[in-house]
Design a protein around this motif. Structure first.
Motif, short mmCIF file in Angstrom:
data_model
loop_
_atom_site.label_atom_id
_atom_site.label_comp_id
_atom_site.label_asym_id
_atom_site.label_seq_id
_atom_site.Cartn_x
_atom_site.Cartn_y
_atom_site.Cartn_z
N GLU A 171 0.75 -1.47 -0.10
CA GLU A 171 0.08 -0.07 -0.05
C GLU A 171 0.93 1.35 -0.19
O GLU A 171 0.41 2.33 -0.03
N CYS A 172 2.01 1.09 0.08
CA CYS A 172 2.96 2.25 -0.11
C CYS A 172 3.02 2.69 -1.53
O CYS A 172 3.24 1.93 -2.53
N MET A 173 2.55 4.00 -1.67
CA MET A 173 2.47 4.40 -3.09
C MET A 173 3.77 5.00 -3.64
O MET A 173 4.11 4.59 -4.85
N PHE A 174 4.71 5.60 -2.62
CA PHE A 174 5.99 6.09 -3.36
C PHE A 174 6.61 6.61 -2.05
O PHE A 174 6.20 6.76 -1.00
N HIS A 175 8.05 6.80 -2.21
CA HIS A 175 9.02 7.28 -1.16
C HIS A 175 9.18 6.27 -0.15
O HIS A 175 9.36 6.86 0.99
N GLY A 176 8.78 5.05 -0.21
CA GLY A 176 9.18 4.28 0.92
C GLY A 176 10.61 4.16 1.50
O GLY A 176 11.50 3.91 0.70
N VAL A 177 10.81 4.29 2.77
CA VAL A 177 12.39 4.62 3.34
C VAL A 177 12.68 2.78 3.70
O VAL A 177 11.76 2.30 4.32
N PRO A 178 13.66 2.54 2.89
CA PRO A 178 14.09 1.05 3.56
C PRO A 178 14.34 1.04 4.92
O PRO A 178 14.92 1.86 5.27
N ASP A 179 13.95 -0.29 5.42
CA ASP A 179 14.08 -0.48 6.84
C ASP A 179 14.32 -1.92 7.10
O ASP A 179 14.63 -2.73 6.27
N SER A 180 13.90 -2.34 8.24
CA SER A 180 14.16 -3.55 8.89
C SER A 180 13.04 -4.50 8.59
O SER A 180 13.20 -5.79 8.85
N ARG A 181 12.20 -4.15 8.05
CA ARG A 181 11.05 -5.11 7.75
C ARG A 181 11.44 -5.99 6.53
O ARG A 181 11.84 -5.90 5.52
N GLN A 182 11.10 -7.28 6.79
CA GLN A 182 11.10 -8.19 5.92
C GLN A 182 10.12 -8.50 5.00
O GLN A 182 9.03 -8.35 5.37
N LEU A 183 10.54 -8.72 3.73
CA LEU A 183 9.59 -8.70 2.49
C LEU A 183 8.83 -10.29 2.78
O LEU A 183 9.42 -11.27 3.50
N GLN A 184 7.52 -10.17 2.69
CA GLN A 184 6.77 -11.42 2.80
C GLN A 184 5.99 -12.14 1.57
O GLN A 184 6.04 -11.46 0.51
N ASN A 185 5.93 -13.22 1.76
CA ASN A 185 5.25 -14.07 0.30
C ASN A 185 4.06 -13.27 0.17
O ASN A 185 3.19 -12.99 1.02
N GLY A 186 4.02 -12.90 -1.11
CA GLY A 186 2.75 -12.11 -1.72
C GLY A 186 2.83 -10.74 -1.68
O GLY A 186 2.09 -10.24 -2.35
N ASP A 187 3.83 -10.09 -1.31
CA ASP A 187 4.27 -8.79 -1.33
C ASP A 187 4.47 -8.49 -2.94
O ASP A 187 5.05 -9.08 -3.70
N ILE A 188 4.24 -7.10 -3.15
CA ILE A 188 4.72 -6.35 -4.34
C ILE A 188 5.48 -5.25 -3.60
O ILE A 188 5.29 -4.89 -2.64
N ILE A 189 6.42 -5.12 -4.47
CA ILE A 189 7.40 -3.92 -4.06
C ILE A 189 7.91 -3.05 -5.34
O ILE A 189 8.50 -3.45 -6.11
N ASN A 190 7.84 -1.63 -5.45
CA ASN A 190 8.07 -0.81 -6.24
C ASN A 190 9.75 -0.40 -5.80
O ASN A 190 9.84 0.04 -4.62
N ILE A 191 10.56 -0.80 -6.71
CA ILE A 191 12.06 -0.21 -6.14
C ILE A 191 12.45 0.82 -7.31
O ILE A 191 12.36 0.92 -8.57
N ASP A 192 12.69 2.17 -6.83
CA ASP A 192 12.89 3.23 -7.53
C ASP A 192 14.40 3.46 -7.45
O ASP A 192 14.92 4.10 -6.46
N VAL A 193 15.02 3.58 -8.34
CA VAL A 193 16.60 3.78 -8.58
C VAL A 193 16.98 5.11 -9.33
O VAL A 193 16.40 5.31 -10.49
N ALA A 194 17.89 6.05 -8.70
CA ALA A 194 18.24 7.20 -9.54
C ALA A 194 19.63 7.24 -9.02
O ALA A 194 20.11 6.98 -8.23
N VAL A 195 20.46 7.53 -10.22
CA VAL A 195 21.89 7.70 -9.99
C VAL A 195 22.30 9.03 -10.68
O VAL A 195 21.70 9.47 -11.56
N TYR A 196 23.35 9.59 -10.06
CA TYR A 196 23.95 10.67 -10.73
C TYR A 196 25.40 10.28 -11.15
O TYR A 196 26.22 9.88 -10.18
N LEU A 197 25.63 10.44 -12.35
CA LEU A 197 26.98 10.06 -12.93
C LEU A 197 27.65 11.02 -14.07
O LEU A 197 26.68 11.20 -14.88
N ASP A 198 28.60 11.57 -13.69
CA ASP A 198 29.18 12.41 -14.78
C ASP A 198 28.26 13.72 -15.09
O ASP A 198 28.20 14.10 -16.12
N GLY A 199 27.79 14.15 -13.89
CA GLY A 199 26.80 15.63 -13.95
C GLY A 199 25.45 15.12 -14.51
O GLY A 199 24.84 16.07 -14.77
N TYR A 200 24.90 14.07 -14.80
CA TYR A 200 23.66 13.61 -15.30
C TYR A 200 22.92 12.49 -14.34
O TYR A 200 23.52 11.75 -13.99
#
Length: 346
Positions: A171-200
């Motif tokens: 039910e987390c729509m966005f900006h979930g902060v990673p923590d100690s909660r273990q993923l459970q069977n049946g979960d869905i998880i959005n992973i949002d990756v952004a990187v800054y490389l060579d100025g972009y």
């Protein structure tokens, strides 16, 4: 990274959300956002009928227990030799840049490299999704891969965000902060990756399945990914940004999913810039047309149930108000003469 707008709607507890913009968990008054263009007539709808449909949809979903806050580990260090984005100089979220992003020929090469790195990191993070793995472990793995590639994890320190990736479960729509909660069977998880490389910056996300997932969630994830593909399909030089919202909204509505005013954004040398791209076809302003050489993200978020939301005390984690599940997919694209090139695909 996501950026959402919610209208005033009554929640179950009788409270009301005031019209506000939530960007990286930080509320700002809607009137402070500069929107250009001709105002259009709002379409009418029945809040009562819509709410009945939302409640019917959410009652049919088999889901895991509600999310609870886990323990958040200390912020991970970044070596001094890694170039860092300018926004780290402040703990406040930076203002949205008014400059649309048009990388020159050299910039496009650099941006493609950043986007390819983000795609590889996201792909690797997805292999870690399984029951009993914590989102904190995913964050540590993402952090390690990004800095070993000579890049900076863009979320880390953005307006004080404490982690290197956003992990939004169920039910987390966005900006979930990673923590100690273990993923459970049946979960869905959005992973949002952004990187800054060579100025972009390169920015991308995907919703992954953890173990055996309920059919209703499988369809939500599938349709959300289809919405992103359909949105990209109408992107080309000279196309109106409103075409994106129209095609995505129609596809989401076909399956009865809710989708409010969550947007894409310009991305390049800055992580978030105009144009702010609204994915709701009923958005009240015409925000212009796409131009060849422009770079931005598309990132639809669909929910089963309401799109009203509540914010955890960490001021980052955004959950659906009724506990209904949410899914999101995101790509960074480059507008070409005849279409769009997806920069964050492998």
């Amino acid at each position: 990274m996501s950026f959402g707008i919610s209208q005033s709607h009554y929640l179950f507890n009788g409270g009301q959300l005031t019209p506000s913009i939530y960007f990286a968990g930080d509320p700002a008054n809607l009137s402070s956002l500069q929107l250009s263009g001709k105002k259009k007539k709002k379409s009418s709808f029945s809040p009562i009928i819509r709410r009945i449909q939302e409640l019917r949809n959410i009652s049919q979903v088999s889901r895991n227990p509600p999310l609870v806050c886990g323990r958040v580990s200390p912020r991970l260090p970044v070596p001094d030799h890694i170039p860092k984005p300018p926004y780290l100089e402040s703990t406040e979220p930076p203002k949205i840049s008014s400059e649309h992003q048009f990388p020159d020929s050299e910039g496009i090469v650099k941006m493609k490299a950043a986007c390819q790195l983000a795609a590889r990191v996201l792909d690797y993070a997805g292999t870690l999704v399984r029951p009993f793995v914590t989102t904190d472990e995913i964050d540590k793995a993402v952090h390690k891969m990004v800095i070993e590639s000579g890049a900076y994890p863009s979320p880390l320190g953005y307006g004080g965000f404490p982690k290197s990736v956003c992990t939004s479960v169920n039910e987390c729509m966005f900006h979930g902060v990673p923590d100690s909660r273990q993923l459970q069977n049946g979960d869905i998880i959005n992973i949002d990756v952004a990187v800054y490389l060579d100025g972009y910056h390169g920015d991308t996300s995907k919703t992954f399945l953890c173990g055996d997932v309920d059919e209703s969630l499988l369809q939500l994830v599938k349709v959300t990914e289809e919405c992103l593909a359909k949105g990209i399909s109408v992107c080309r030089d000279g196309a109106s940004f409103n075409e994106i919202g129209k095609i995505i909204s129609e596809h989401a509505a076909r399956y009865g999913y809710s989708m409010e005013r969550f947007i894409g954004h310009g991305v390049g040398t800055v992580l978030h810039s105009e144009p702010l791209i609204y994915l709701d076809k009923n958005y009240d302003f015409e925000i212009g047309y796409m131009i060849e050489g422009q770079t931005f993200t598309l990132e639809p978020i669909l929910t089963i149930g309401t799109t009203d939301f509540v914010t955890w005390p960490d001021k980052w984690t955004i959950l659906t108000a009724d506990g209904g599940p949410a899914a999101q997919f995101e790509h960074t694209i480059l507008i070409t003469e005849s279409g769009a090139e997806i920069l964050t695909t492998l």
